[in-house]
Motif scaffolding. Structure first.
Motif, PDB file in Angstrom:
ATOM      1  N   LEU A 167       0.812  -1.215   0.000  1.00 42.62           N
ATOM      2  CA  LEU A 167       0.000   0.000   0.000  1.00 42.62           C
ATOM      3  C   LEU A 167       0.850   1.271   0.000  1.00 42.62           C
ATOM      4  O   LEU A 167       0.576   2.211  -0.755  1.00 42.62           O
ATOM      5  CB  LEU A 167      -0.949  -0.020   1.207  1.00 42.62           C
ATOM      6  CG  LEU A 167      -1.875   1.175   1.370  1.00 42.62           C
ATOM      7  CD1 LEU A 167      -2.771   1.362   0.147  1.00 42.62           C
ATOM      8  CD2 LEU A 167      -2.730   1.008   2.633  1.00 42.62           C
ATOM      9  N   ALA A 168       1.877   1.324   0.834  1.00 46.18           N
ATOM     10  CA  ALA A 168       2.712   2.527   0.908  1.00 46.18           C
ATOM     11  C   ALA A 168       3.395   2.802  -0.431  1.00 46.18           C
ATOM     12  O   ALA A 168       3.493   3.952  -0.875  1.00 46.18           O
ATOM     13  CB  ALA A 168       3.759   2.388   2.014  1.00 46.18           C
ATOM     14  N   VAL A 169       3.860   1.758  -1.092  1.00 49.79           N
ATOM     15  CA  VAL A 169       4.527   1.929  -2.385  1.00 49.79           C
ATOM     16  C   VAL A 169       3.520   2.367  -3.444  1.00 49.79           C
ATOM     17  O   VAL A 169       3.794   3.266  -4.259  1.00 49.79           O
ATOM     18  CB  VAL A 169       5.255   0.642  -2.810  1.00 49.79           C
ATOM     19  CG1 VAL A 169       5.870   0.803  -4.193  1.00 49.79           C
ATOM     20  CG2 VAL A 169       6.341   0.287  -1.793  1.00 49.79           C
ATOM     21  N   LEU A 170       2.338   1.765  -3.435  1.00 47.28           N
ATOM     22  CA  LEU A 170       1.301   2.158  -4.396  1.00 47.28           C
ATOM     23  C   LEU A 170       0.991   3.646  -4.293  1.00 47.28           C
ATOM     24  O   LEU A 170       0.933   4.364  -5.296  1.00 47.28           O
ATOM     25  CB  LEU A 170       0.010   1.369  -4.139  1.00 47.28           C
ATOM     26  CG  LEU A 170      -0.133  -0.024  -4.704  1.00 47.28           C
ATOM     27  CD1 LEU A 170      -1.469  -0.606  -4.273  1.00 47.28           C
ATOM     28  CD2 LEU A 170      -0.025  -0.014  -6.220  1.00 47.28           C
TER      29      LEU A 170
ATOM     30  N   ARG B 157      -2.121   5.086   9.751  1.00 44.07           N
ATOM     31  CA  ARG B 157      -1.363   5.346   8.519  1.00 44.07           C
ATOM     32  C   ARG B 157      -2.007   4.618   7.333  1.00 44.07           C
ATOM     33  O   ARG B 157      -2.048   5.134   6.216  1.00 44.07           O
ATOM     34  CB  ARG B 157       0.092   4.890   8.685  1.00 44.07           C
ATOM     35  CG  ARG B 157       0.876   5.659   9.723  1.00 44.07           C
ATOM     36  CD  ARG B 157       2.276   5.053   9.862  1.00 44.07           C
ATOM     37  NE  ARG B 157       2.995   5.648  10.965  1.00 44.07           N
ATOM     38  CZ  ARG B 157       3.735   6.749  10.892  1.00 44.07           C
ATOM     39  NH1 ARG B 157       3.846   7.384   9.732  1.00 44.07           N
ATOM     40  NH2 ARG B 157       4.367   7.227  11.947  1.00 44.07           N
ATOM     41  N   ILE B 158      -2.473   3.397   7.596  1.00 44.15           N
ATOM     42  CA  ILE B 158      -3.158   2.624   6.550  1.00 44.15           C
ATOM     43  C   ILE B 158      -4.404   3.381   6.097  1.00 44.15           C
ATOM     44  O   ILE B 158      -4.665   3.526   4.897  1.00 44.15           O
ATOM     45  CB  ILE B 158      -3.510   1.216   7.077  1.00 44.15           C
ATOM     46  CG1 ILE B 158      -2.214   0.429   7.355  1.00 44.15           C
ATOM     47  CG2 ILE B 158      -4.395   0.470   6.077  1.00 44.15           C
ATOM     48  CD1 ILE B 158      -2.409  -0.801   8.196  1.00 44.15           C
TER      49      ILE B 158
ATOM     50  N   THR C 114      -7.226   6.766   2.280  1.00 46.72           N
ATOM     51  CA  THR C 114      -7.927   8.026   2.042  1.00 46.72           C
ATOM     52  C   THR C 114      -7.376   8.725   0.807  1.00 46.72           C
ATOM     53  O   THR C 114      -8.123   9.320   0.014  1.00 46.72           O
ATOM     54  CB  THR C 114      -7.781   8.958   3.267  1.00 46.72           C
ATOM     55  OG1 THR C 114      -8.292   8.299   4.418  1.00 46.72           O
ATOM     56  CG2 THR C 114      -8.557  10.246   3.074  1.00 46.72           C
ATOM     57  N   GLN C 115      -6.067   8.653   0.625  1.00 44.03           N
ATOM     58  CA  GLN C 115      -5.460   9.268  -0.559  1.00 44.03           C
ATOM     59  C   GLN C 115      -5.962   8.599  -1.834  1.00 44.03           C
ATOM     60  O   GLN C 115      -6.324   9.266  -2.807  1.00 44.03           O
ATOM     61  CB  GLN C 115      -3.936   9.201  -0.471  1.00 44.03           C
ATOM     62  CG  GLN C 115      -3.236  10.054  -1.517  1.00 44.03           C
ATOM     63  CD  GLN C 115      -1.738  10.117  -1.314  1.00 44.03           C
ATOM     64  OE1 GLN C 115      -1.224   9.687  -0.281  1.00 44.03           O
ATOM     65  NE2 GLN C 115      -1.034  10.649  -2.294  1.00 44.03           N
TER      66      GLN C 115
ATOM     67  N   LYS D  32      -8.517   0.507  15.466  1.00 43.90           N
ATOM     68  CA  LYS D  32      -7.677  -0.610  15.028  1.00 43.90           C
ATOM     69  C   LYS D  32      -7.906  -0.865  13.546  1.00 43.90           C
ATOM     70  O   LYS D  32      -8.677  -0.147  12.897  1.00 43.90           O
ATOM     71  CB  LYS D  32      -7.993  -1.857  15.859  1.00 43.90           C
ATOM     72  CG  LYS D  32      -9.440  -2.278  15.822  1.00 43.90           C
ATOM     73  CD  LYS D  32      -9.746  -3.352  16.860  1.00 43.90           C
ATOM     74  CE  LYS D  32     -11.222  -3.739  16.748  1.00 43.90           C
ATOM     75  NZ  LYS D  32     -11.708  -4.440  17.925  1.00 43.90           N
ATOM     76  N   LEU D  33      -7.258  -1.885  13.026  1.00 45.42           N
ATOM     77  CA  LEU D  33      -7.355  -2.162  11.594  1.00 45.42           C
ATOM     78  C   LEU D  33      -8.799  -2.415  11.171  1.00 45.42           C
ATOM     79  O   LEU D  33      -9.234  -1.944  10.109  1.00 45.42           O
ATOM     80  CB  LEU D  33      -6.464  -3.354  11.222  1.00 45.42           C
ATOM     81  CG  LEU D  33      -6.380  -3.651   9.725  1.00 45.42           C
ATOM     82  CD1 LEU D  33      -5.817  -2.463   8.942  1.00 45.42           C
ATOM     83  CD2 LEU D  33      -5.535  -4.891   9.463  1.00 45.42           C
ATOM     84  N   GLN D  34      -9.559  -3.138  11.993  1.00 46.11           N
ATOM     85  CA  GLN D  34     -10.961  -3.399  11.647  1.00 46.11           C
ATOM     86  C   GLN D  34     -11.748  -2.098  11.552  1.00 46.11           C
ATOM     87  O   GLN D  34     -12.665  -1.975  10.739  1.00 46.11           O
ATOM     88  CB  GLN D  34     -11.601  -4.343  12.664  1.00 46.11           C
ATOM     89  CG  GLN D  34     -12.989  -4.820  12.273  1.00 46.11           C
ATOM     90  CD  GLN D  34     -12.996  -5.595  10.951  1.00 46.11           C
ATOM     91  OE1 GLN D  34     -12.203  -6.504  10.759  1.00 46.11           O
ATOM     92  NE2 GLN D  34     -13.892  -5.223  10.026  1.00 46.11           N
TER      93      GLN D  34
END
Length: 323
Positions: A185-188, A216-217, A222-223, A254-256
């Protein structure tokens, strides 16, 4: 026996023992392993300077190998994307060389897809996966074998019940011949707005990451959301997000939470639990291939057998792997 070419397009190999174990394991499996002359090069944090790593990619493309396998990820590919000869890479892929890797390799894979439409494979790295201490993961090995034998036709996995409740099967009906794309995801997100990312409309986007806190995820998603990418996808599939720690002031975030929030932002179905990411059990995924996605109860199926033009009189899930 397959010819496997090992090269280092990103960060320098620091764990030499894992590198040696990976080479030994591939040889023990009966493969011919060719190691790029700069595979263990080092320049600052990189596996050689930019020119060295670009040359390594071109040597991998010219090797005639069945598989061009990265030694590791890390960081380094985004800065050399303008120097890669994409036609040469696509020509090598057309002749049968499969490029395999993950993490930082996401930059290369999406650049190749945007520039040429050629298919590469999200999958293991030499050190992290084949060089694991003890035994290498059997599902990863089986999926890699399927790639080498031209038998990989798809993957299946179990999704949580809440995915089923949030994603009625009818919403996944008709997801056929959709372009599979994605990766780290960060690279994308780092490629958004560049010539090296051309998000397909009506695609199936898969994402994973490591060492990234859920906020951060969410910020990265969001971007993609605000850039208009997510609304155009037929499905969004979460792989594994690992190696992060929540803190007391998250107060339950959390992630969920991120997944639940995303579902309020897009009509696109969102599935989780794909066995791919910075984890031992990882399937191989064809970036740029046409896939079908279906949900039967809690069983999700991602099928791409038709992408290779194989004869399909048999069960398309016969070679699927999952957990």
């Amino acid at each position: 026996m397959s010819h496997i070419y090992v090269f280092s397009p990103s960060s320098a190999v620091r764990d030499k023992a894992a590198f040696r174990r990976g080479v030994a394991r591939l040889k023990a499996l009966g493969h011919e392993v060719e190691i790029d002359e700069a595979a263990l090069a080092s320049h600052m944090r990189f596996a050689g300077d930019d020119e060295t790593r670009i040359a390594a990619i071109h040597r991998a493309a010219a090797s005639g190998a069945d598989v061009a396998l990265i030694s590791r990820g890390g960081y380094g590919l985004t800065r050399i994307l303008p120097g890669i000869r994409y036609k040469a890479v696509a020509k090598a892929i057309g002749k049968g060389t499969q490029f395999v890797g993950l993490s930082d390799f996401t930059a290369f894979q999406n650049a190749v897809l945007s520039k040429t439409g050629a298919v590469t494979w999200s999958g293991p790295a030499l050190g992290e996966d084949f060089g694991a201490e003890g035994e290498a993961d059997d599902i990863m090995l089986a999926c890699f074998d399927d790639l080498l034998l031209g038998q990989g036709e798809g993957t299946g996995w179990r999704v949580p019940q809440r995915d089923v409740d949030a994603t009625p099967a009818r919403r996944l009906q008709g997801i056929e011949h959709a372009t599979l794309w994605g990766g780290n995801l960060a690279v994308l997100v780092s490629l958004l707005g560049t010539p090296y990312l051309a998000p397909p409309d009506g695609g199936v986007l898969f994402v994973e990451d490591v060492n990234e806190h859920p906020f951060r995820i969410e910020r990265m998603l969001t971007q993609l959301l605000h850039a208009g990418v997510l609304a155009k996808q037929k499905a969004i599939v979460f792989g594994q997000f690992t190696n992060y720690r929540t803190v007391p002031h998250d107060k339950g975030f959390k992630l969920q939470t991120v997944v639940d929030w995303l579902r309020t932002q897009v009509k696109t179905p969102v599935l989780t639990g794909l066995p791919f990411g910075h984890v031992p059990t990882k399937v191989l995924l064809p970036v740029g291939a046409r896939v079908d996605l279906a949900l039967s109860g809690r069983d999700a199926f991602l099928v791409w057998g038709h992408a290779h033009g194989h004869d399909h009189d048999h069960d398309p899930h016969a070679h699927s792997h999952g957990h």
